[in-house]
Design a protein around this motif. Structure first.
Motif, PDB file in Angstrom:
ATOM      1  N   UNK A  41      18.959 -21.405  -5.389  1.00 42.17           N
ATOM      2  CA  UNK A  41      20.007 -22.359  -5.045  1.00 42.17           C
ATOM      3  C   UNK A  41      21.364 -21.982  -5.642  1.00 42.17           C
ATOM      4  N   UNK A  42      21.402 -20.872  -6.348  1.00 43.36           N
ATOM      5  CA  UNK A  42      22.668 -20.402  -6.897  1.00 43.36           C
ATOM      6  C   UNK A  42      23.140 -21.175  -8.116  1.00 43.36           C
ATOM      7  N   UNK A  43      22.226 -21.873  -8.786  1.00 44.79           N
ATOM      8  CA  UNK A  43      22.586 -22.638  -9.979  1.00 44.79           C
ATOM      9  C   UNK A  43      22.581 -21.726 -11.215  1.00 44.79           C
ATOM     10  N   UNK A  44      23.479 -22.008 -12.148  1.00 48.44           N
ATOM     11  CA  UNK A  44      23.664 -21.133 -13.309  1.00 48.44           C
ATOM     12  C   UNK A  44      22.988 -21.659 -14.572  1.00 48.44           C
ATOM     13  N   UNK A  45      22.020 -22.540 -14.424  1.00 46.20           N
ATOM     14  CA  UNK A  45      21.313 -23.068 -15.592  1.00 46.20           C
ATOM     15  C   UNK A  45      20.462 -21.970 -16.211  1.00 46.20           C
ATOM     16  N   UNK A  46      20.618 -21.778 -17.509  1.00 49.69           N
ATOM     17  CA  UNK A  46      19.829 -20.768 -18.214  1.00 49.69           C
ATOM     18  C   UNK A  46      18.452 -21.353 -18.556  1.00 49.69           C
ATOM     19  N   UNK A  47      17.400 -20.594 -18.309  1.00 46.40           N
ATOM     20  CA  UNK A  47      16.032 -21.062 -18.563  1.00 46.40           C
ATOM     21  C   UNK A  47      15.443 -20.268 -19.717  1.00 46.40           C
ATOM     22  N   UNK A  48      14.949 -20.983 -20.743  1.00 44.02           N
ATOM     23  CA  UNK A  48      14.469 -20.320 -21.959  1.00 44.02           C
ATOM     24  C   UNK A  48      13.185 -20.967 -22.479  1.00 44.02           C
ATOM     25  N   UNK A  49      12.330 -20.161 -23.075  1.00 42.83           N
ATOM     26  CA  UNK A  49      11.231 -20.692 -23.873  1.00 42.83           C
ATOM     27  C   UNK A  49      11.835 -21.180 -25.186  1.00 42.83           C
ATOM     28  N   UNK A  50      11.244 -22.221 -25.773  1.00 45.97           N
ATOM     29  CA  UNK A  50      11.806 -22.775 -27.006  1.00 45.97           C
ATOM     30  C   UNK A  50      11.849 -21.751 -28.127  1.00 45.97           C
ATOM     31  N   UNK A  51      10.887 -20.844 -28.172  1.00 50.22           N
ATOM     32  CA  UNK A  51      10.904 -19.795 -29.197  1.00 50.22           C
ATOM     33  C   UNK A  51      12.151 -18.930 -29.068  1.00 50.22           C
ATOM     34  N   UNK A  52      12.558 -18.641 -27.830  1.00 46.19           N
ATOM     35  CA  UNK A  52      13.775 -17.861 -27.595  1.00 46.19           C
ATOM     36  C   UNK A  52      15.003 -18.617 -28.083  1.00 46.19           C
ATOM     37  N   UNK A  53      15.064 -19.897 -27.745  1.00 39.29           N
ATOM     38  CA  UNK A  53      16.213 -20.713 -28.151  1.00 39.29           C
ATOM     39  C   UNK A  53      16.329 -20.763 -29.672  1.00 39.29           C
ATOM     40  N   UNK A  54      15.217 -20.988 -30.343  1.00 41.32           N
ATOM     41  CA  UNK A  54      15.240 -21.083 -31.807  1.00 41.32           C
ATOM     42  C   UNK A  54      15.628 -19.757 -32.446  1.00 41.32           C
ATOM     43  N   UNK A  55      15.070 -18.668 -31.929  1.00 39.10           N
ATOM     44  CA  UNK A  55      15.390 -17.360 -32.502  1.00 39.10           C
ATOM     45  C   UNK A  55      16.856 -17.001 -32.285  1.00 39.10           C
ATOM     46  N   UNK A  56      17.342 -17.234 -31.072  1.00 43.41           N
ATOM     47  CA  UNK A  56      18.754 -16.978 -30.794  1.00 43.41           C
ATOM     48  C   UNK A  56      19.630 -17.869 -31.668  1.00 43.41           C
ATOM     49  N   UNK A  57      19.198 -19.115 -31.863  1.00 39.27           N
ATOM     50  CA  UNK A  57      19.948 -20.042 -32.699  1.00 39.27           C
ATOM     51  C   UNK A  57      20.010 -19.616 -34.153  1.00 39.27           C
ATOM     52  N   UNK A  58      18.943 -19.033 -34.653  1.00 45.64           N
ATOM     53  CA  UNK A  58      18.927 -18.534 -36.029  1.00 45.64           C
ATOM     54  C   UNK A  58      19.938 -17.398 -36.192  1.00 45.64           C
ATOM     55  N   UNK A  59      19.958 -16.494 -35.228  1.00 49.65           N
ATOM     56  CA  UNK A  59      20.899 -15.370 -35.264  1.00 49.65           C
ATOM     57  C   UNK A  59      22.337 -15.879 -35.188  1.00 49.65           C
ATOM     58  N   UNK A  60      22.588 -16.840 -34.304  1.00 51.02           N
ATOM     59  CA  UNK A  60      23.919 -17.431 -34.172  1.00 51.02           C
ATOM     60  C   UNK A  60      24.370 -18.063 -35.490  1.00 51.02           C
ATOM     61  N   UNK A  61      23.452 -18.760 -36.140  1.00 48.14           N
ATOM     62  CA  UNK A  61      23.790 -19.438 -37.385  1.00 48.14           C
ATOM     63  C   UNK A  61      24.110 -18.441 -38.493  1.00 48.14           C
TER      64      UNK A  61
END
Length: 250
Positions: free
Chosen positions: A222-242
């Motif tokens: 549908x051309x939507x730009x919503x990013x889809x992530x497993x929660x483990x990915x979100x948490x790991x990326x969040x740790x790096x960001x922090x």
């Protein structure tokens, strides 16, 4: 203590980044996951299709692979709950029934292990985005994983959580269901994506990559730009960001 990774087919073949995120997060708490390389499919596709003899063959391999593990951790609530079905698969085989009961007691979905076993709800993550959450059917309804992912997200700094309307509704994947009932499955995932878009979230998170893959496919179509992530990915990326944020502020 031996803690083993039950990788699951989809994560292993299509989404290795999910497993890598999980491994790196757990390593921060001194957990080194062993990987029994004889592990295979949990047998769920065969089991759900009524081919119990074939499912039993896969189950035997899984039971042997994790027999000497103290804990088994998986990135999928669906595959984790399949282990619970092993008790019925081997009800007439005393030796493997005992193995099945033992494996059921020590197998955890990722967020279950983090919260229930390690007692961790705050991994020190920073993720400044609007996020909504899809609770997959097997994980939430059958395995009972409901509070754990919410607790982990609640402690992520900068995360704006938006409830997903009709969140409990199935995404339409259902493994073999999506193949056997393609039209119904397509209608279900279309409705699910309608609700995702309604939240205006930039990120959709969940605990099962099969469900997330199905939703992501519809979003992309549908051309939507919503990013889809497993929660483990979100948490790991969040740790790096922090960590990067803290370095800049120092």
């Amino acid at each position: 203590m031996k803690i083993s990774l039950f990788v699951t087919c989809i994560s292993d073949a299509l989404f290795p980044r999910v497993t890598e995120s999980m491994l790196r997060l757990l390593a921060r708490y001194g957990v080194r996951l062993e990987f029994p390389d004889i592990q295979t499919c949990c047998g769920q596709p065969a089991y759900n299709s009524g081919y119990w003899d074939e499912a039993r063959k896969s189950a035997v391999t899984i039971l042997d692979a994790f027999e000497d593990s103290d804990f088994v951790v998986s990135p999928s609530g669906s595959c984790t709950f399949m282990v619970h079905h092993y008790v019925s698969l081997f009800k007439d085989d005393p030796a493997y029934l005992k193995k099945a009961e033992n494996l059921q007691k020590k197998t955890y979905e990722f967020t279950q292990f983090m919260v229930q076993v390690l007692g961790i709800t705050d991994v020190g993550a920073y993720f400044p985005h609007k996020v909504t959450y899809h609770p997959s059917c097997h994980g939430s309804r059958l395995l009972g994983v409901k509070n754990e992912p919410m607790e982990l997200m609640r402690h992520v700094k900068g995360l704006e959580f938006v409830p997903l309307p009709f969140a409990e509704d199935c995404c339409g994947f259902g493994g073999t269901f999506a193949v056997k009932m393609a039209d119904i499955s397509g209608a279900m995932v279309t409705e699910k994506v309608d609700h995702v878009i309604e939240t205006e979230a930039s990120v959709l998170v969940g605990l099962d990559m099969a469900c997330l893959m199905n939703i992501a496919g519809n979003l992309t179509y549908r051309g939507e730009k919503v990013r889809v992530m497993h929660l483990a990915e979100l948490l790991h990326e969040g740790v790096i960001r922090n960590e990067r944020k803290e370095v800049k502020q120092a």
